[in-house]
Motif scaffolding. Structure first.
Motif, PDB file in Angstrom:
ATOM      1  N   LEU A  68      13.468  -0.686  -2.244  1.00 39.49           N
ATOM      2  CA  LEU A  68      12.960  -0.123  -2.933  1.00 39.49           C
ATOM      3  C   LEU A  68      12.226   1.188  -1.107  1.00 39.49           C
ATOM      4  O   LEU A  68      12.235   2.293  -1.581  1.00 39.49           O
ATOM      5  CB  LEU A  68      12.043  -0.132  -3.850  1.00 39.49           C
ATOM      6  N   LEU A  69      11.562   0.030  -0.566  1.00 42.85           N
ATOM      7  CA  LEU A  69      10.834   0.382   0.393  1.00 42.85           C
ATOM      8  C   LEU A  69      11.862   1.135   1.473  1.00 42.85           C
ATOM      9  O   LEU A  69      11.698   2.045   1.901  1.00 42.85           O
ATOM     10  CB  LEU A  69      10.065  -0.626   0.996  1.00 42.85           C
ATOM     11  N   PHE A  70      12.758   0.699   1.421  1.00 45.91           N
ATOM     12  CA  PHE A  70      13.845   1.665   2.793  1.00 45.91           C
ATOM     13  C   PHE A  70      13.680   2.722   1.792  1.00 45.91           C
ATOM     14  O   PHE A  70      14.244   4.031   2.994  1.00 45.91           O
ATOM     15  CB  PHE A  70      14.720   1.182   2.628  1.00 45.91           C
ATOM     16  N   GLY A  71      15.149   2.418   0.527  1.00 46.67           N
ATOM     17  CA  GLY A  71      15.512   3.928   0.261  1.00 46.67           C
ATOM     18  C   GLY A  71      14.248   4.809   0.224  1.00 46.67           C
ATOM     19  O   GLY A  71      14.061   6.455   0.502  1.00 46.67           O
ATOM     20  N   THR A  72      13.095   4.300   0.003  1.00 47.90           N
ATOM     21  CA  THR A  72      11.406   5.616  -0.288  1.00 47.90           C
ATOM     22  C   THR A  72      11.329   6.198   1.021  1.00 47.90           C
ATOM     23  O   THR A  72      11.053   7.403   1.405  1.00 47.90           O
ATOM     24  CB  THR A  72      10.278   5.280  -0.650  1.00 47.90           C
ATOM     25  N   MET A  73      11.376   5.259   2.303  1.00 49.60           N
ATOM     26  CA  MET A  73      11.293   5.654   3.999  1.00 49.60           C
ATOM     27  C   MET A  73      12.245   7.492   4.289  1.00 49.60           C
ATOM     28  O   MET A  73      11.673   8.015   4.548  1.00 49.60           O
ATOM     29  CB  MET A  73      11.830   4.607   4.622  1.00 49.60           C
ATOM     30  N   VAL A  74      13.660   6.765   3.537  1.00 53.74           N
ATOM     31  CA  VAL A  74      14.424   7.631   3.874  1.00 53.74           C
ATOM     32  C   VAL A  74      14.255   8.742   3.064  1.00 53.74           C
ATOM     33  O   VAL A  74      14.616  10.040   4.133  1.00 53.74           O
ATOM     34  CB  VAL A  74      16.007   6.915   3.501  1.00 53.74           C
ATOM     35  N   CYS A 122       3.571   6.377  -2.431  1.00 52.18           N
ATOM     36  CA  CYS A 122       3.063   7.208  -1.717  1.00 52.18           C
ATOM     37  C   CYS A 122       2.449   7.001  -0.644  1.00 52.18           C
ATOM     38  O   CYS A 122       2.578   8.299   0.386  1.00 52.18           O
ATOM     39  CB  CYS A 122       2.007   7.073  -2.890  1.00 52.18           C
ATOM     40  N   CYS A 123       2.056   5.912  -0.273  1.00 55.67           N
ATOM     41  CA  CYS A 123       1.556   5.824   1.319  1.00 55.67           C
ATOM     42  C   CYS A 123       2.576   6.268   2.367  1.00 55.67           C
ATOM     43  O   CYS A 123       2.182   6.121   3.382  1.00 55.67           O
ATOM     44  CB  CYS A 123       1.296   4.528   0.909  1.00 55.67           C
ATOM     45  N   VAL A 124       4.161   5.620   2.110  1.00 51.22           N
ATOM     46  CA  VAL A 124       4.807   5.887   3.049  1.00 51.22           C
ATOM     47  C   VAL A 124       4.295   7.492   3.097  1.00 51.22           C
ATOM     48  O   VAL A 124       4.394   7.947   4.251  1.00 51.22           O
ATOM     49  CB  VAL A 124       6.474   5.517   2.372  1.00 51.22           C
ATOM     50  N   VAL A 125       5.025   8.157   2.470  1.00 52.39           N
ATOM     51  CA  VAL A 125       5.100   9.737   2.916  1.00 52.39           C
ATOM     52  C   VAL A 125       3.587   9.855   3.484  1.00 52.39           C
ATOM     53  O   VAL A 125       3.994  11.280   3.421  1.00 52.39           O
ATOM     54  CB  VAL A 125       5.118  10.245   1.286  1.00 52.39           C
ATOM     55  N   LEU A 126       2.349   9.645   2.313  1.00 56.37           N
ATOM     56  CA  LEU A 126       1.647  10.139   2.950  1.00 56.37           C
ATOM     57  C   LEU A 126       1.090  10.115   3.727  1.00 56.37           C
ATOM     58  O   LEU A 126      -0.383  10.780   4.323  1.00 56.37           O
ATOM     59  CB  LEU A 126       0.682  10.793   1.502  1.00 56.37           C
ATOM     60  N   THR A 127       0.551   9.205   4.772  1.00 51.98           N
ATOM     61  CA  THR A 127      -0.378   8.318   5.624  1.00 51.98           C
ATOM     62  C   THR A 127      -0.435   9.009   6.942  1.00 51.98           C
ATOM     63  O   THR A 127      -1.412   9.803   7.479  1.00 51.98           O
ATOM     64  CB  THR A 127       0.320   7.673   6.217  1.00 51.98           C
ATOM     65  N   GLU A 128       1.019   9.701   7.629  1.00 52.94           N
ATOM     66  CA  GLU A 128       0.920  10.538   8.771  1.00 52.94           C
ATOM     67  C   GLU A 128       0.227  11.625   8.013  1.00 52.94           C
ATOM     68  O   GLU A 128      -0.749  12.405   8.931  1.00 52.94           O
ATOM     69  CB  GLU A 128       2.146  10.314   9.507  1.00 52.94           C
ATOM     70  N   PHE A 129       0.295  12.226   7.560  1.00 52.95           N
ATOM     71  CA  PHE A 129      -0.298  13.743   7.109  1.00 52.95           C
ATOM     72  C   PHE A 129      -1.358  13.433   6.617  1.00 52.95           C
ATOM     73  O   PHE A 129      -1.275  14.897   6.869  1.00 52.95           O
ATOM     74  CB  PHE A 129       1.030  14.048   5.649  1.00 52.95           C
ATOM     75  N   ILE A 130      -1.886  12.138   5.888  1.00 50.53           N
ATOM     76  CA  ILE A 130      -3.482  12.751   5.932  1.00 50.53           C
ATOM     77  C   ILE A 130      -3.872  12.488   6.978  1.00 50.53           C
ATOM     78  O   ILE A 130      -5.209  13.062   7.490  1.00 50.53           O
ATOM     79  CB  ILE A 130      -4.094  11.120   4.800  1.00 50.53           C
ATOM     80  N   LEU A 131      -4.000  12.162   8.398  1.00 53.61           N
ATOM     81  CA  LEU A 131      -4.611  11.375   9.375  1.00 53.61           C
ATOM     82  C   LEU A 131      -3.806  12.974  10.588  1.00 53.61           C
ATOM     83  O   LEU A 131      -4.433  13.942  10.865  1.00 53.61           O
ATOM     84  CB  LEU A 131      -2.811  11.379  10.409  1.00 53.61           C
ATOM     85  N   LYS A 132      -3.209  13.780   9.828  1.00 53.65           N
ATOM     86  CA  LYS A 132      -2.971  14.664  10.972  1.00 53.65           C
ATOM     87  C   LYS A 132      -4.079  16.094   9.735  1.00 53.65           C
ATOM     88  O   LYS A 132      -4.088  16.752  10.453  1.00 53.65           O
ATOM     89  CB  LYS A 132      -1.577  16.420  10.463  1.00 53.65           C
ATOM     90  N   ILE A 133      -3.451  16.421   8.507  1.00 53.16           N
ATOM     91  CA  ILE A 133      -5.206  16.964   8.036  1.00 53.16           C
ATOM     92  C   ILE A 133      -6.479  16.638   8.618  1.00 53.16           C
ATOM     93  O   ILE A 133      -7.640  17.770   8.657  1.00 53.16           O
ATOM     94  CB  ILE A 133      -4.788  16.803   6.603  1.00 53.16           C
ATOM     95  N   ALA A 134      -6.295  15.550   9.056  1.00 52.76           N
ATOM     96  CA  ALA A 134      -8.549  14.855   9.541  1.00 52.76           C
ATOM     97  C   ALA A 134      -7.952  15.580  10.628  1.00 52.76           C
ATOM     98  O   ALA A 134      -9.652  16.060  11.442  1.00 52.76           O
ATOM     99  CB  ALA A 134      -8.355  13.427   9.131  1.00 52.76           C
ATOM    100  N   ARG A 135      -7.125  15.492  11.202  1.00 48.52           N
ATOM    101  CA  ARG A 135      -6.915  15.253  12.798  1.00 48.52           C
ATOM    102  C   ARG A 135      -7.358  17.333  12.847  1.00 48.52           C
ATOM    103  O   ARG A 135      -8.455  17.663  13.875  1.00 48.52           O
ATOM    104  CB  ARG A 135      -5.915  15.581  13.917  1.00 48.52           C
ATOM    105  N   GLN A 136      -6.632  17.824  11.657  1.00 52.42           N
ATOM    106  CA  GLN A 136      -6.768  19.806  12.210  1.00 52.42           C
ATOM    107  C   GLN A 136      -7.962  19.507  11.510  1.00 52.42           C
ATOM    108  O   GLN A 136      -8.345  21.001  11.973  1.00 52.42           O
ATOM    109  CB  GLN A 136      -5.648  19.560  11.213  1.00 52.42           C
ATOM    110  N   HIS A 137      -8.843  19.229  10.175  1.00 49.88           N
ATOM    111  CA  HIS A 137      -9.999  19.779   9.739  1.00 49.88           C
ATOM    112  C   HIS A 137     -11.148  18.446  11.167  1.00 49.88           C
ATOM    113  O   HIS A 137     -12.484  18.545  10.462  1.00 49.88           O
ATOM    114  CB  HIS A 137     -10.739  19.057   8.938  1.00 49.88           C
ATOM    115  N   ASN A 138     -11.180  18.676  11.932  1.00 48.87           N
ATOM    116  CA  ASN A 138     -12.082  16.954  13.251  1.00 48.87           C
ATOM    117  C   ASN A 138     -13.153  16.460  12.175  1.00 48.87           C
ATOM    118  O   ASN A 138     -14.164  16.178  11.966  1.00 48.87           O
ATOM    119  CB  ASN A 138     -12.788  18.258  13.214  1.00 48.87           C
ATOM    120  N   LEU A 139     -12.197  15.905  11.433  1.00 48.49           N
ATOM    121  CA  LEU A 139     -12.793  14.908  10.525  1.00 48.49           C
ATOM    122  C   LEU A 139     -12.300  12.910  10.743  1.00 48.49           C
ATOM    123  O   LEU A 139     -11.297  13.224  11.345  1.00 48.49           O
ATOM    124  CB  LEU A 139     -12.447  15.032   8.740  1.00 48.49           C
ATOM    125  N   PRO A 140     -13.274  12.029  10.546  1.00 50.85           N
ATOM    126  CA  PRO A 140     -12.005  10.966  11.053  1.00 50.85           C
ATOM    127  C   PRO A 140     -11.953  10.412  10.378  1.00 50.85           C
ATOM    128  O   PRO A 140     -11.647  10.820   8.569  1.00 50.85           O
ATOM    129  CB  PRO A 140     -13.744  10.092  11.040  1.00 50.85           C
TER     130      PRO A 140
END
Length: 532
Positions: A68-74, A122-140
């Motif tokens: 499941l983890l491998f498939g969702t990563m791809v 959910c965590c595989v898909v969203l983690t780096e995207f959440i980091l990008k949003i926080a950086r764009q908005h200058n938030l921790p």
């Protein structure tokens, strides 16, 4: 299950303790080998100490979870290429009122998506995207990573397909999907709001009003440059090797639009230059020239003008052909995006229908690879094989610890006081589930306690038996928020945040524990009051 021989208990506890230390502190000074090697070391010690045999070690590896983890990563790689995260970013940032509003949206979106796509997905898909949003908005990034992991765990409790332990419970209890959903949905929704409120209380100063003003201004700028960011920042879930993804995959629709704008701008500049050169040539030709009469000058001017017009006509035809090719390319990209969405929806429908979770994810991943009709190596290199190996070692180590008999001995001790027909019994049972879920992992806890808890509740009434199963699902899932090692979703967020190529951040064990402990106790307790 009685305790194993003393030597086996001591050696098994020692191996588990080494695994625990290296998982919590991957850079510990006396053995800085990291989490992945630490999990393999714990597994090897379990086998070497003969706490578990080699055959039992292989059997302990949970292949469905790894699949499941491998498939969702791809699948997540292809979803990013299809611009899904651009639309998700618009949803998170649409009419945003600052950091607090963004935090609440992250909690809500991660909870709802994890109920349908599982918390790990959910965590595989969203983690780096959440980091990008926080950086764009200058938030921790810290509060948003905690919001993602904790809300994904809470949200996944609502459905049988939300996480692996719920799937085990649904199969063993034979509770229908609808009954499961209706039983856990009310505490899940309230738990998400409570969890968001606790996060806001903890990080209110960091998400201050002054920051909100800055967020609003940055959002306006980010809205203008959104296409540029989306086209130049490639999401790479749990990247093993950091390579230029743009050179490996076709441009998305965003890339096409950006390139089209640049092409038009270059055309305007080249056309102006060309027109200027034509005008200069005509001006030179119309000037009196020594040695030529007026008729010769007129004839030469007419000839040059005709050649210039022909060149301009050829230029216009060339540009029209180029525009046509660009339009065809945009339609191809649009068709590809819709194919990715349809395959993903098909995977979701299969999960909702109860088809095997891991094979549904693997099938969707392979379907996308075949439809892409290109070398799959760039896509497969985005899979975090070190994370998969970490889980293999963890499964073996935890299974060996279970064979020492310590978790079972704890249940045998607490069972007479853990009957769910009383408030005190419910509290004791919740404590036992919380403890074992964080020490022996939630899936082994469900496998160990499920039948015993259900049998004890069945002596009271069939309704109490159903409630016992749902209570086990709720508490074992929310228990994952207590510590960093409480659930796979936490580890995924932690590892992917640390490995992020552009927005790396280390979420420590103590940082998670300071928020996770009070949040888990409050959300679990209030949720149990709604579970009748």
């Amino acid at each position: 299950m009685a305790l194993a021989p003393t030597v086996m208990v001591v050696l098994g506890s020692l191996a588990f303790g080494i695994f625990w230390i290296l998982a919590v502190f991957p850079a510990v000074p006396f053995l800085p080998i990291g989490r992945t090697a630490g999990s393999l070391l714990g597994a090897m010690l379990m086998v070497m100490f003969r706490v578990i045999s080699p055959e039992e070690a292989y059997d302990a590896i949970d292949l469905p979870i790894l699949g499941l983890l491998f498939g969702t990563m791809v699948v997540s790689v292809f979803l990013e290429r299809a611009d899904m995260f651009k639309y998700l970013g618009k949803l998170l940032s649409w009419k945003s009122r600052g950091g607090k509003d963004l935090l609440f949206r992250v909690c809500l979106i991660s909870a709802l998506s994890s109920a349908l796509f599982t918390n790990d997905t959910c965590c595989v898909v969203l983690t780096e995207f959440i980091l990008k949003i926080a950086r764009q908005h200058n938030l921790p990034p810290q509060p948003f990573l905690l919001a993602l992991a904790s809300s994904a765990n809470i949200g996944s409790s609502a459905t049988p397909i939300g996480n692996p332990q719920n799937l085990v419970i649904a199969v063993q209890s034979k509770i229908s999907f609808g009954k499961f959903l209706l039983g856990v949905l009310p505490p899940m929704l309230l738990g998400v709001f409570l969890n968001a409120a606790i996060l806001l209380i903890y990080y209110w100063k960091k998400l201050s009003d002054e920051k909100d003003v800055e967020v609003a201004s940055v959002s306006a700028v980010a809205g203008i440059g959104d296409q540029y960011v989306a086209s130049h920042h490639r999401f790479s879930p749990a990247t093993m090797s950091h390579k230029d993804w743009d050179s490996m995959v076709p441009c998305s629709s965003v890339d096409g639009n950006f390139a089209h704008v640049e092409t038009l701008r270059n055309r305007r500049i080249s056309t102006e230059s060309y027109s200027h050169s034509v005008s200069s040539s005509k001006a030179e030709l119309t000037m009196p020239l020594n040695g030529f009469n007026e008729e010769a000058q007129a004839s030469m001017s007419y000839t040059r003008s005709g050649s210039s017009m022909k060149g301009m006509k050829d230029e216009i035809l060339f540009y029209s052909s180029e525009e046509k090719e660009a339009t065809i390319e945009r339609w191809k990209v649009l068709l590809w995006n819709w194919l990715v969405y349809l395959v993903t929806i098909g995977m979701l429908v299969s999960l909702l229908m109860g088809v095997n979770m891991s094979w549904s994810a693997i099938t969707a991943a392979l379907a996308l690879i075949v439809l892409d009709f290109k070398d799959a190596r760039p896509c497969l290199e985005k899979v975090s094989y070190s994370l998969l190996i970490f889980f293999c070692g963890m499964f073996i180590t935890v299974d060996g610890f279970n064979k020492t008999g310590i978790p079972s001995a704890l249940w045998d001790l607490m069972e007479p006081y853990a009957r769910i027909d009383t408030a005190s019994g419910t509290a004791v049972l919740a404590f036992v589930i919380l403890f074992l879920s964080n020490v022996a992992s939630n899936v082994p806890t469900v496998l160990l306690l499920g039948a015993r808890v259900a049998a004890s509740a069945a002596e009271i009434s069939p309704a109490e038996e159903t409630r016992a199963w749902l209570m086990l699902a709720w508490v074992s899932t929310v228990a994952g928020n207590l510590s960093l090692l409480g659930s796979a979703a936490n580890l995924i967020v932690c590892e992917q945040a640390r490995r992020s190529q552009s927005f790396g951040y280390n979420l420590s064990f103590l940082t998670h524990l300071k928020f996770g402990f009070p949040s888990t106790i409050i959300v679990t307790g209030i949720g149990l009051l709604l579970m009748r």
